[in-house]
Design an enzyme around this catalytic site. Structure first.
Site, PDB file in Angstrom:
ATOM      1  N   CYS A 154       7.446 -32.179 -11.159  1.00  0.00           N
ATOM      2  CA  CYS A 154       7.220 -32.156 -12.605  1.00  0.00           C
ATOM      3  C   CYS A 154       8.280 -31.375 -13.367  1.00  0.00           C
ATOM      4  O   CYS A 154       8.186 -31.230 -14.584  1.00  0.00           O
ATOM      5  CB  CYS A 154       5.820 -31.627 -12.895  1.00  0.00           C
ATOM      6  SG  CYS A 154       4.554 -32.751 -12.266  1.00  0.00           S
ATOM      7  N   HIS A 284       5.699 -24.974 -20.164  1.00  0.00           N
ATOM      8  CA  HIS A 284       5.177 -26.072 -19.345  1.00  0.00           C
ATOM      9  C   HIS A 284       3.702 -26.271 -19.721  1.00  0.00           C
ATOM     10  O   HIS A 284       3.272 -27.393 -19.902  1.00  0.00           O
ATOM     11  CB  HIS A 284       5.337 -25.710 -17.872  1.00  0.00           C
ATOM     12  CG  HIS A 284       5.177 -26.835 -16.922  1.00  0.00           C
ATOM     13  ND1 HIS A 284       5.911 -27.991 -16.989  1.00  0.00           N
ATOM     14  CD2 HIS A 284       4.340 -26.984 -15.857  1.00  0.00           C
ATOM     15  CE1 HIS A 284       5.554 -28.797 -16.007  1.00  0.00           C
ATOM     16  NE2 HIS A 284       4.593 -28.227 -15.311  1.00  0.00           N
ATOM     17  N   HIS A 321       0.050 -34.574 -19.102  1.00  0.00           N
ATOM     18  CA  HIS A 321       1.236 -34.132 -18.369  1.00  0.00           C
ATOM     19  C   HIS A 321       2.003 -35.383 -17.947  1.00  0.00           C
ATOM     20  O   HIS A 321       1.570 -36.113 -17.058  1.00  0.00           O
ATOM     21  CB  HIS A 321       0.811 -33.313 -17.161  1.00  0.00           C
ATOM     22  CG  HIS A 321       1.940 -32.640 -16.446  1.00  0.00           C
ATOM     23  ND1 HIS A 321       3.260 -33.011 -16.613  1.00  0.00           N
ATOM     24  CD2 HIS A 321       1.960 -31.612 -15.566  1.00  0.00           C
ATOM     25  CE1 HIS A 321       4.027 -32.250 -15.866  1.00  0.00           C
ATOM     26  NE2 HIS A 321       3.262 -31.385 -15.219  1.00  0.00           N
TER      27      HIS A 321
END
Lengths: 394, 272
Positions: A154, A284, A321
């Site tokens: 990610c 994040h 996400h």
């Protein structure tokens, strides 16, 4: 010994497709107005999963006739983002001087699922390799320079911009189309569902009640060139980048955030800026209990006393996400925030967690004058990355 | 735009060692003179997973174990102890074309659950296990693709050394094929057999010869030699070539190359 700042990289334009809309304009207006891109997933079967919601893109635009054909959704997302980018800015370099660097956590894994199934065909097998969409993008662009697929989980979208910057700084390319992408598919939803990482609530970054993340799909690209070669208006600059490994756990972040801290400090050094220069942090901010606490602690260690006065946001509440696309979208958001003088809010943050006590932008977007932004990313396997960006202020 | 640079040169780097494991055995000495002939019609030459001690590895995939074994082979080749690479001064650049496919296929085929298995479907699982095992906490990059991606990885590692992002860089590549032999058979237009499983790791240090990064029009002699001796090892091929050239002992010019999906990449160290 301090080292000199690395050469800044101009970002000339951006393109994207997200759950908030079909282009960068829709992405930005959705962020500023607090639009929610989370919905029930409709494209594949989810009834047997604990959580069947996410940031799904309900409809893709038809691609131009010159786009490579195929049924790979990952490639289609990437190509749609490319068409948005190309509508705003042209690469303007010889084909062998145009490079591609894209990040992904999953590549074309849905094609692999098809290849494994009954009647699997060659194109599915070849498309199931994760770097296939990057080559589809290179064909669409006519790019004949390096074609890089970065897969730091990610953090991929940040690592790809970093790898692209190095291609430019060393003269291996004159322009790079860089970014990240990932799709929602049954493979990834099953995996995160099994890990119990997904929340049945909404995504609540830095909130006391946060209980996990939701996934989303997106593609985001930027056009990069050396600052000294840039002509015409630009969206901003990538001043620095760095990565750091946790070396701690296969799926969980280091509880102390040591890899993230190393990446953040190294990115600031690469950019030649100090903590006092940082005006904004795009975190994040996944909404998992561990991630948000770790990021908060790392920001305090790196920014020192200023940490409490630097605004921080997370845009995953409204998008989910988006994995390989996330860091590139967040970089674009930083540059648009500087240009427009507005910081998008952290959707889902309503009740502050005492352990997360920084200046998070919530409940609404906030006017701001900013120059230097920092974007942080964490991924499976202890992949951490940080970007330092400078917006083209109005 | 700047005048096109024919080659992107970097500062000097040197290869301090290469660990190589293939389906033929350990090191370049185990490679046959002609891999196609030695394969005798076998489509895949498999590489057995190493037996590693420790309960930590009970869930690790074969690819992860091979990655760890490749780093251990490198340490043997370079005459180093584990402590020499531990910590934030060592960068890890990992590359593979397909060493995640077996885990993905297994996950697709699993009936339900898979919480413990899912993290191992990511390409990042191999370098993660290597980083955990050897305590590597420095800069980190993972590239995907065939031999050109390994060239890109070697070059990105030289950039990390040049930017003082680290004091040393490991470039690790792993390729496995056995579990997905059927898929590879369908994709035979993409690769030529025999497919030879491999795991390789090179240690790069600053100093030595500058490397030039540019596509070569055709296969370099070293690239062709690696192909003939080892067979198809995809992203491992440039590291096989480095090992065949003598690794740290190589003196002449080193011209690595590779091709994948129609793209060629090359990296050349001048002679010394």
């Amino acid at each position: 010994m301090a080292r000199p700042a690395a050469e800044p990289i101009a970002i000339l334009g951006a393109g994207a497709v997200t759950p908030l809309g079909a282009d960068v304009d829709a992405f930005w207006s959705g962020l500023v107005t607090g639009a929610d891109g989370i919905s029930r997933i409709e494209r594949f079967f989810v009834d047997d999963l604990r959580v069947g919601r996410g940031g799904e893109i309900k409809k893709l635009r038809a691609l131009r006739p010159e786009a490579p054909r195929g049924d790979c959704r990952a490639s289609r997302l990437l190509l749609q983002a490319a068409e948005d980018l190309l509508a705003r800015v042209a690469p303007g370099a010889a084909p062998d001087r145009i490079a591609v660097a894209v990040g992904t956590a999953l590549g074309g894994v849905e094609q692999l699922e098809r290849a494994v199934g009954a009647g699997g065909r060659l194109r599915h097998a070849a498309g199931g390799l994760y770097e296939a969409p990057a080559h589809a993008l290179a064909r669409r662009l006519g790019a004949r320079g390096p074609v890089l697929t970065v897969s730091t989980a990610c953090a991929s979208g940040a690592s790809a911009l970093g790898a692209a910057a190095e291609l430019l700084r060393a003269g291996a390319a004159d322009v790079v189309v860089a970014g990240g992408y990932d799709i929602l598919c049954r493979f990834v939803l099953r995996g995160f569902d099994a890990l119990r990482s997904l929340t049945r609530d909404r995504v609540r970054p830095f909130d006391r009640r946060r209980s996990g993340l939701l996934l989303g799909e997106a593609a985001a690209l930027v056009l990069m060139t050396r600052e000294r070669d840039a002509r015409g208006p630009r969206l901003g600059r990538l001043l620095g980048h760095a990565s750091g490994s946790d070396g701690a756990h296969i799926a969980a972040p280091d509880p102390e955030g040591r890899g993230l801290e190393l990446a953040l400090r190294a990115a600031l050094a690469d950019a030649g800026v100090g903590p006092d220069d940082v005006d904004f942090v795009s975190a994040h901010g996944t909404g998992t209990p561990l991630n948000d606490r770790i990021e908060t602690e790392v920001l305090k260690r790196v920014l020192g006393p200023r940490a409490w006065t630097v605004p921080v946001n997370s845009i995953k509440g409204g998008l989910g996400h988006t994995m390989g696309a996330a860091a590139t979208l967040e970089a674009i958001m930083c540059l648009l925030a500087a240009r427009e003088g507005v910081l998008p809010a952290t959707l889902g943050l309503e009740e502050r967690d005492p352990a997360c006590d920084l200046d998070y932008v919530a409940p609404a977007a906030r006017p701001a004058h900013l120059r230097v932004s920092v974007s942080t990313s964490l991924g499976f396997g202890g992949c951490n990355a940080a970007l330092v960006l400078e917006g083209a202020t109005p | 735009m700047s005048a096109p640079a024919a080659r992107a040169a970097t500062m000097g780097t040197r290869v301090a060692g290469v660990g190589l494991l293939t389906g033929w055995g350990e090191g370049p000495g185990a490679l046959p003179a002609d891999a196609a002939r030695a394969a005798g019609g076998r489509a895949v030459i498999a590489l057995a997973p190493p037996a590693l001690d420790g309960g930590r590895f009970r869930r690790a995939t074969r690819e992860c174990l091979l990655g760890i074994a490749a780093v251990e082979a490198l340490l043997r080749d370079a005459g180093l102890r584990r402590e020499a690479i531990r910590g934030p001064a060592t960068a890890l650049v990992y590359v593979t074309a397909a060493a995640y496919a077996a885990a993905n296929v297994a996950f697709v085929g699993a009936a339900a659950g898979g919480a413990l298995h899912f993290p191992y479907t990511a390409p990042s699982a191999v370098p993660a296990e290597v980083a955990i095992e050897f305590g590597l906490t420095g800069p980190y990059l993972i590239l995907l693709g065939g031999a050109p991606a390994a060239i890109d990885a070697l070059w990105q590692a030289t950039r990390l050394l040049e930017r003082a992002g680290c004091e040393r860089a490991l470039v690790l590549a792993v390729e496995t094929f056995a579990e997905c032999a059927g898929l590879w058979a369908r994709g035979r237009r993409l690769v030529r057999g025999p497919l030879v499983e491999a795991a390789a790791c090179a240690l790069l240090l600053p100093g030595g010869r500058p490397a030039a990064y540019a596509a070569a029009p055709g296969p370099t002699p070293l690239e062709a030699l690696a192909r003939r001796r080892a067979g198809e090892t995809l992203a491992c091929a440039p590291l096989v070539a480095l090992a065949l050239a003598g690794g740290a002992r190589a003196r002449g010019p080193l011209a690595l190359g590779g091709e994948w999906r129609g793209r060629r990449a090359g990296l050349t160290w001048a002679g010394r």
